[in-house]
Structure formats: structure tokens, C-alpha cells
Design an enzyme around this catalytic site. Structure first.
Site, PDB file in Angstrom:
ATOM      1  N   GLU A   1       0.874  -1.180   0.000  1.00  0.00           N
ATOM      2  CA  GLU A   1       0.000   0.000   0.000  1.00  0.00           C
ATOM      3  C   GLU A   1       0.907   1.224   0.000  1.00  0.00           C
ATOM      4  O   GLU A   1       1.927   1.229   0.685  1.00  0.00           O
ATOM      5  CB  GLU A   1      -0.907  -0.043   1.245  1.00  0.00           C
ATOM      6  CG  GLU A   1      -1.754   1.175   1.502  1.00  0.00           C
ATOM      7  CD  GLU A   1      -2.672   1.567   0.338  1.00  0.00           C
ATOM      8  OE1 GLU A   1      -3.564   0.793  -0.012  1.00  0.00           O
ATOM      9  OE2 GLU A   1      -2.474   2.669  -0.200  1.00  0.00           O
TER      10      GLU A   1
ATOM     11  N   ASP B   1       4.910   1.362  -4.767  1.00  0.00           N
ATOM     12  CA  ASP B   1       4.057   1.004  -5.902  1.00  0.00           C
ATOM     13  C   ASP B   1       4.105  -0.520  -6.105  1.00  0.00           C
ATOM     14  O   ASP B   1       5.170  -1.101  -6.367  1.00  0.00           O
ATOM     15  CB  ASP B   1       4.590   1.724  -7.149  1.00  0.00           C
ATOM     16  CG  ASP B   1       3.747   1.444  -8.381  1.00  0.00           C
ATOM     17  OD1 ASP B   1       2.920   0.523  -8.371  1.00  0.00           O
ATOM     18  OD2 ASP B   1       3.939   2.168  -9.386  1.00  0.00           O
TER      19      ASP B   1
ATOM     20  N   ASP C   1      -8.632   1.494  -7.166  1.00  0.00           N
ATOM     21  CA  ASP C   1      -9.179   2.798  -7.589  1.00  0.00           C
ATOM     22  C   ASP C   1      -9.827   2.621  -8.963  1.00  0.00           C
ATOM     23  O   ASP C   1      -9.164   2.191  -9.908  1.00  0.00           O
ATOM     24  CB  ASP C   1      -8.050   3.834  -7.654  1.00  0.00           C
ATOM     25  CG  ASP C   1      -7.440   4.069  -6.277  1.00  0.00           C
ATOM     26  OD1 ASP C   1      -8.151   4.551  -5.389  1.00  0.00           O
ATOM     27  OD2 ASP C   1      -6.254   3.715  -6.084  1.00  0.00           O
TER      28      ASP C   1
ATOM     29  N   LYS D   1     -13.534   8.261 -14.857  1.00  0.00           N
ATOM     30  CA  LYS D   1     -13.605   9.011 -16.112  1.00  0.00           C
ATOM     31  C   LYS D   1     -12.848   8.299 -17.226  1.00  0.00           C
ATOM     32  O   LYS D   1     -11.753   7.782 -16.998  1.00  0.00           O
ATOM     33  CB  LYS D   1     -12.995  10.409 -15.926  1.00  0.00           C
ATOM     34  CG  LYS D   1     -13.822  11.278 -15.013  1.00  0.00           C
ATOM     35  CD  LYS D   1     -13.199  12.644 -14.870  1.00  0.00           C
ATOM     36  CE  LYS D   1     -13.988  13.458 -13.866  1.00  0.00           C
ATOM     37  NZ  LYS D   1     -13.228  14.573 -13.325  1.00  0.00           N
TER      38      LYS D   1
ATOM     39  N   THR E   1     -14.254  -5.299   2.998  1.00  0.00           N
ATOM     40  CA  THR E   1     -13.228  -4.268   3.211  1.00  0.00           C
ATOM     41  C   THR E   1     -13.915  -2.950   3.606  1.00  0.00           C
ATOM     42  O   THR E   1     -15.127  -2.795   3.450  1.00  0.00           O
ATOM     43  CB  THR E   1     -12.379  -4.023   1.942  1.00  0.00           C
ATOM     44  OG1 THR E   1     -13.151  -3.266   1.007  1.00  0.00           O
ATOM     45  CG2 THR E   1     -11.924  -5.322   1.302  1.00  0.00           C
TER      46      THR E   1
ATOM     47  N   PHE F   1     -13.626   0.007   2.179  1.00  0.00           N
ATOM     48  CA  PHE F   1     -14.142   0.675   0.985  1.00  0.00           C
ATOM     49  C   PHE F   1     -15.442   0.021   0.533  1.00  0.00           C
ATOM     50  O   PHE F   1     -16.417   0.695   0.170  1.00  0.00           O
ATOM     51  CB  PHE F   1     -13.071   0.561  -0.114  1.00  0.00           C
ATOM     52  CG  PHE F   1     -13.375   1.360  -1.343  1.00  0.00           C
ATOM     53  CD1 PHE F   1     -13.027   2.699  -1.423  1.00  0.00           C
ATOM     54  CD2 PHE F   1     -14.001   0.770  -2.425  1.00  0.00           C
ATOM     55  CE1 PHE F   1     -13.294   3.429  -2.566  1.00  0.00           C
ATOM     56  CE2 PHE F   1     -14.276   1.497  -3.573  1.00  0.00           C
ATOM     57  CZ  PHE F   1     -13.923   2.827  -3.642  1.00  0.00           C
ATOM     58  N   GLU F   2     -15.471  -1.306   0.604  1.00  0.00           N
ATOM     59  CA  GLU F   2     -16.655  -2.056   0.188  1.00  0.00           C
ATOM     60  C   GLU F   2     -17.854  -1.742   1.084  1.00  0.00           C
ATOM     61  O   GLU F   2     -18.967  -1.543   0.599  1.00  0.00           O
ATOM     62  CB  GLU F   2     -16.309  -3.551   0.297  1.00  0.00           C
ATOM     63  CG  GLU F   2     -17.428  -4.503  -0.009  1.00  0.00           C
ATOM     64  CD  GLU F   2     -16.923  -5.944   0.043  1.00  0.00           C
ATOM     65  OE1 GLU F   2     -15.888  -6.216   0.697  1.00  0.00           O
ATOM     66  OE2 GLU F   2     -17.563  -6.802  -0.584  1.00  0.00           O
TER      67      GLU F   2
HETATM   68  C1  LIG Z   1     -10.091   2.366  -3.345  1.00  0.00           C
HETATM   69  S1  LIG Z   1      -8.843   1.992  -2.237  1.00  0.00           S
HETATM   70  C2  LIG Z   1      -9.336   0.397  -1.585  1.00  0.00           C
HETATM   71  C3  LIG Z   1      -8.597   0.005  -0.353  1.00  0.00           C
HETATM   72  C4  LIG Z   1      -8.955  -1.365   0.253  1.00  0.00           C
HETATM   73  N1  LIG Z   1      -8.588  -2.455  -0.626  1.00  0.00           N
HETATM   74  C5  LIG Z   1     -10.426  -1.437   0.594  1.00  0.00           C
HETATM   75  O1  LIG Z   1     -11.160  -2.130  -0.129  1.00  0.00           O
HETATM   76  O2  LIG Z   1     -10.832  -0.824   1.588  1.00  0.00           O
HETATM   77  C6  LIG Z   1      -7.490   1.541  -3.299  1.00  0.00           C
HETATM   78  C7  LIG Z   1      -6.140   1.562  -2.593  1.00  0.00           C
HETATM   79  O3  LIG Z   1      -5.133   1.078  -3.471  1.00  0.00           O
HETATM   80  C8  LIG Z   1      -3.939   1.798  -3.240  1.00  0.00           C
HETATM   81  N2  LIG Z   1      -3.135   1.661  -4.470  1.00  0.00           N
HETATM   82  C9  LIG Z   1      -3.519   2.012  -5.714  1.00  0.00           C
HETATM   83  N3  LIG Z   1      -2.575   1.709  -6.606  1.00  0.00           N
HETATM   84  C10 LIG Z   1      -1.543   1.139  -5.890  1.00  0.00           C
HETATM   85  C11 LIG Z   1      -0.280   0.631  -6.258  1.00  0.00           C
HETATM   86  N4  LIG Z   1       0.138   0.623  -7.536  1.00  0.00           N
HETATM   87  N5  LIG Z   1       0.517   0.141  -5.286  1.00  0.00           N
HETATM   88  C12 LIG Z   1       0.098   0.142  -3.990  1.00  0.00           C
HETATM   89  N6  LIG Z   1      -1.091   0.610  -3.585  1.00  0.00           N
HETATM   90  C13 LIG Z   1      -1.910   1.108  -4.526  1.00  0.00           C
HETATM   91  C14 LIG Z   1      -4.415   3.205  -2.924  1.00  0.00           C
HETATM   92  O4  LIG Z   1      -3.467   3.915  -2.170  1.00  0.00           O
HETATM   93  C15 LIG Z   1      -5.701   2.936  -2.140  1.00  0.00           C
HETATM   94  O5  LIG Z   1      -5.451   2.895  -0.756  1.00  0.00           O
END
Ligand SMILES: C[S@@+](CC[C@H](N)C(=O)[O-])C[C@H]1O[C@@H](n2cnc3c(N)ncnc32)[C@H](O)[C@@H]1O
Length: 232
Positions: free
Chosen positions: A88, A115, A138, A142, A211, A213-214
């Protein structure tokens, strides 16, 4: 220790995330200080020795973008014979996970703040993973941002290298358009087959806790789509 620094950014790479600022709470700060040396993985462009990292040869699952880590910590607590690597970029989320791991007394999780695409590419040995989890990435709603969605053919090629034959890629999203995009992209990959008998989505398996977010999406009336594909 580089746990407090933002991940490296090369100017031209398309990222699946925007680094949100956020202060660590005191508890998260303390968890970093106390647990990062044991549980943290600092990014370096060198493959990890996973058996040495965990001190055993249990199957290793990797979660991309665990958010606040509540569901990863619960999964790890409930499956002590699996190992987990959580990745994360958001610092407070990493701190929150470290606190949860302390609360649950979990020793089967290692955490990386970088990343995930670079970590997979540079640090995970080929065919080393029993599975990769991508829960509520994410969605980049768009159209002009769709290129930032992490699920793309190139990403699946990378997963195919790192997941062992018979291992799984499990994704979930509450954004129908992204779910369809994931399904189409996975169907086009020669390296994975769908475990769904209907050839589409599967019900949430018991091992995947809801989760954060869910739960927010469910409160807003969103649907949820799970996909589980197996590596050939
Ligand atoms: C919409 S949130 C969902 C978080 C969690 N999985 C949940 O369902 O509650 C997406 C997460 O993915 C992380 N993220 C996106 N791209 C990433 C990457 N390439 N490497 C690590 N983390 C990433 C973002 O920082 C964010 O916290």
C-alpha cells in the site's frame, strides 16, 4: 528505514494511484517505530528470499492496495498457515495495518509501502505466489483516466509471471464498468482461466472479509463483483 518517505516516482510512469497526504496518528507512528523493523519490507530492485523472509515455506499471497489493512489482518489471523505480503502506498493505512497485526498477534504478514507494480516486477521471484488479491482498486471513473486502471493486459502478463501454476488472481470491485473491463481483459489473457462456472463473476468467498471501501459502497447501495481466475 524509508517507510515514511513517499514511494519513488519516475516522471513518465502512469501510476494507478495518487499519493494522498495524511498524517499518521500517534498510534500509527508508534506502530511504525516498533514494527517496521520486523514486518516492513523496504523497496529495492532485488528479488526477495520469501522463505527467509517468513521463516517457513507456507504459501504466499500478496494483496495490492490494502487500504487500512483491516481485511488483510483478519484474513491473516484466520489463516495462520498462509503468508501474506501487503502493499500500500498510503502511509496512515500502512500504520493502521501494523497496529492491527499487533492486536491480532499476527506473524504471517510482511508490509511494503511502495508502488505494487514495481514491487511485483523487481522483488517477487517468478512463480513464487500462491495468489494475488486486488480488492476495490481505484476505479478511475472518467474515460480519460481509464489508462490509470491497474488491470491492463501488461499487468496481467506481470501477474502471470509471478503466480505459480494453479495459483489465483482474485479481484473485486464495486464499479460495474471496471468489473466488465477486468473480465474482458482476463478473458483475453492466455495465462488465466475463469473459476466461475458461468464464465463471469463469483460470489464473495468466505476467506475474503468485507473491506472498508466495500462497506462504504454497500451503504450507498453499490453492487460488488468478485472475479477469481486461476493461473494455467
Ligand atoms: C479504493 S482503495 C481500496 C482500499 C482497500 N482495498 C479497501 O477495499 O478498503 C485503493 C487503494 O489502493 C492503493 N493503491 C492504488 N494503486 C496502488 C499501487 N500501484 N501500489 C500500492 N497501492 C496502490 C491506494 O493507495 C488505495 O489505498
Amino acid at each position: 528505514m524509508n517507510s515514511h518517505r513517499p514511494p519513488n516516482r519516475s516522471p513518465r510512469a502512469i501510476r494507478s494511484f495518487v499519493l494522498r497526504q495524511g498524517r499518521l496518528t500517534r498510534g500509527q507512528q508508534r506502530a511504525f517505530e516498533q514494527y517496521w523493523p520486523q514486518l516492513g519490507i523496504d523497496y529495492r530492485a532485488q528479488p526477495l528470499d520469501l522463505q527467509a523472509l517468513f521463516g517457513n515455506a507456507h504459501p504466499v499471497y500478496l494483496e495490492i492496495g490494502f487500504g487500512n489493512g483491516e481485511s488483510l489482518a483478519a484474513m491473516a489471523r484466520d489463516n495462520p498457515h498462509n503468508n501474506y505480503i501487503g502493499i500500500e502506498v498510503h502511509g496512515p493505512g500502512v500504520g493502521h495495518l501494523l497496529m492491527k497485526l499487533e492486536e491480532y498477534d499476527c506473524s504471517n504478514v510482511r508490509v511494503c509501502r511502495h508502488d505494487a507494480v514495481e514491487v511485483l516486477r523487481d522483488m517477487i521471484p517468478d512463480r513464487a505466489l500462491a495468489g494475488v488479491f486486488l480488492f476495490f482498486p481505484d476505479p478511475w471513473h472518467k474515460k480519460r483516466h481509464h489508462k490509470r486502471r491497474i488491470v491492463q493486459a501488461e499487468f496481467l502478463d506481470l501477474l502471470a509471471k509471478k503466480i505459480r501454476p494453479g495459483g489465483v488472481f482474485h479481484a473485486a470491485t464495486d464499479w460495474e464498468d471496471y468489473a466488465k473491463h477486468m473480465l474482458a481483459t482476463l478473458n483475453a489473457s492466455p495465462d488465466f482461466h475463469n473459476t466461475s462456472s458461468g464464465g463471469e463473476f463469483v460470489p464473495r468467498p468466505d476467506y475474503r472479509p468485507l473491506t472498508k471501501f466495500e462497506q462504504r459502497g454497500l451503504r450507498l447501495g453499490h453492487g460488488v463483483w468478485d472475479l477469481i481466475f486461476e493461473r494455467e
